[in-house]
Write a protein that holds these residues in place. Sequence first.
Motif, mmCIF file in Angstrom:
data_model
loop_
_atom_site.group_PDB
_atom_site.id
_atom_site.type_symbol
_atom_site.label_atom_id
_atom_site.label_comp_id
_atom_site.label_asym_id
_atom_site.label_seq_id
_atom_site.Cartn_x
_atom_site.Cartn_y
_atom_site.Cartn_z
ATOM 1 N N LEU A 197 1.338 -1.312 -10.651
ATOM 2 C CA LEU A 197 -0.096 -1.059 -10.740
ATOM 3 C C LEU A 197 -0.846 -2.326 -11.129
ATOM 4 O O LEU A 197 -0.308 -3.182 -11.838
ATOM 5 C CB LEU A 197 -0.375 0.028 -11.791
ATOM 6 N N ASP A 248 -5.139 -1.226 -14.552
ATOM 7 C CA ASP A 248 -4.884 0.207 -14.411
ATOM 8 C C ASP A 248 -3.684 0.683 -15.227
ATOM 9 O O ASP A 248 -3.250 1.821 -15.095
ATOM 10 C CB ASP A 248 -4.634 0.543 -12.930
ATOM 11 N N ASP A 268 -1.604 8.455 -16.593
ATOM 12 C CA ASP A 268 -1.874 9.590 -15.716
ATOM 13 C C ASP A 268 -1.172 9.410 -14.372
ATOM 14 O O ASP A 268 -0.639 10.370 -13.798
ATOM 15 C CB ASP A 268 -3.378 9.751 -15.498
ATOM 16 N N ARG A 269 -1.186 8.161 -13.869
ATOM 17 C CA ARG A 269 -0.555 7.889 -12.582
ATOM 18 C C ARG A 269 0.963 8.049 -12.680
ATOM 19 O O ARG A 269 1.598 8.570 -11.751
ATOM 20 C CB ARG A 269 -0.907 6.468 -12.117
ATOM 21 N N GLU A 284 1.682 11.689 -12.582
ATOM 22 C CA GLU A 284 1.474 12.174 -11.212
ATOM 23 C C GLU A 284 2.663 11.823 -10.323
ATOM 24 O O GLU A 284 3.129 12.638 -9.522
ATOM 25 C CB GLU A 284 0.189 11.563 -10.651
ATOM 26 N N MET A 285 3.169 10.593 -10.479
ATOM 27 C CA MET A 285 4.289 10.140 -9.657
ATOM 28 C C MET A 285 5.581 10.878 -10.017
ATOM 29 O O MET A 285 6.368 11.223 -9.137
ATOM 30 C CB MET A 285 4.490 8.630 -9.815
ATOM 31 N N ALA A 322 3.153 4.291 -6.507
ATOM 32 C CA ALA A 322 2.132 4.270 -7.553
ATOM 33 C C ALA A 322 0.893 3.460 -7.175
ATOM 34 O O ALA A 322 -0.238 3.915 -7.393
ATOM 35 C CB ALA A 322 2.735 3.765 -8.863
ATOM 36 N N ARG A 379 -0.462 3.014 -4.373
ATOM 37 C CA ARG A 379 -1.024 3.528 -3.114
ATOM 38 C C ARG A 379 -0.892 2.497 -1.980
ATOM 39 O O ARG A 379 -1.890 1.985 -1.455
ATOM 40 C CB ARG A 379 -2.492 3.933 -3.301
ATOM 41 N N SER A 403 2.110 12.855 -0.242
ATOM 42 C CA SER A 403 1.177 11.753 -0.473
ATOM 43 C C SER A 403 0.586 11.209 0.823
ATOM 44 O O SER A 403 -0.187 10.247 0.802
ATOM 45 C CB SER A 403 1.884 10.624 -1.230
#
Length: 359
Positions: A112, A116, A123-124, A127-128, A161, A163, A195
Amino acid sequence: MSSLTITEVTKDFASTGPGRSATRAVDAVSLHVPHGSFTTVLGPSGCGKTTLLRLIAGFLLPDGGSIAFGDTVVAGDGVKPMPPQVRRVGYVPQEGALFPHLDVAANIAFGLPREDRGRGGDDRVAEMLDLVELPADFRHRRPDELSGGQQQRVALARSLAPRPAVVLLDEPFSSLDASLRGSTSLAVRRALAASNTTALLVTHDQNEALSLADQVAVMRAGRLVQSASPSEVYLSPSDPQVAEFVGRAVVLPGTATASRATCPLGEVVLTEPGEGPVSLMIRPEQIYVDLAHAEGVRGTVEELSYYGHDCAVQVRLDDGTPVLARMAGVRHPVPGDVVHLRVTGLVRAYRPVAHPPAS
């Protein structure tokens, strides 16, 4: 995320000894991977598939052709090549390559942007972990506390992560045992689909390629010889060599007349009309083994490989032709048994390759 388009890409490697010419590892390969789809590049060791992956990632530069992510050309066509770190490529190597001194959360957050990695990074990470189907409390584990399959899921999470535009997977399941390979590969496939990630996986495993992909691209000696859906590659391979590499195949000489052909297994129905000498591609599961001797071409069982759910039966026909059949494992013959064989379903025919006369 974006599509991936490879156009006439070529890569040569210099010779390593006197008198040796350059080796062409990738030879005029063109391939389109639509946005959000999953393509597998399938081929034996040394066919150029990993070189192709490294060209896409930017670790190598093509000698010809171009590579584009969406509408952006990242290499070739006279443009300045875009370096790997700005191509937005996620890369999952064979062994996962997690940082052993970092826990799972830190490994996932590593890719990341620095700004970030605070609360948004946490949070990411959560999510991952959910995306790759790992429990939330795994975030504090070290890589050596994970199984091989769990490490590969964390490696995928790390690549997803930030994107990326495209995720590249370099035989990531090859070191796992059979049962773990199956469950891990399916979890990875679900994560990529959820995703909506454009993904390209290289593998030499035919089952893996067929079961995971939207599109299978078969490479041989640096060239792309067929690119199609898994079912089309399996049922309508571009040539007998692809047929024999993608799954098992029985290739027999025959003579075509309109929609039918005769061969050592009797008369078969063709997928397309033909005339004259042909090579016929028959999948072993199309060959029905008649234990009751009701009808078909007679032969003797020479060898049997039993897998439980099914078995492979090697039969020598009375005319000497060897044939491989596949049947359910519930009831089967044994070596020495006389059986009768017949072909079910449609058969693909190929024109025999013409060889130049010897000089």
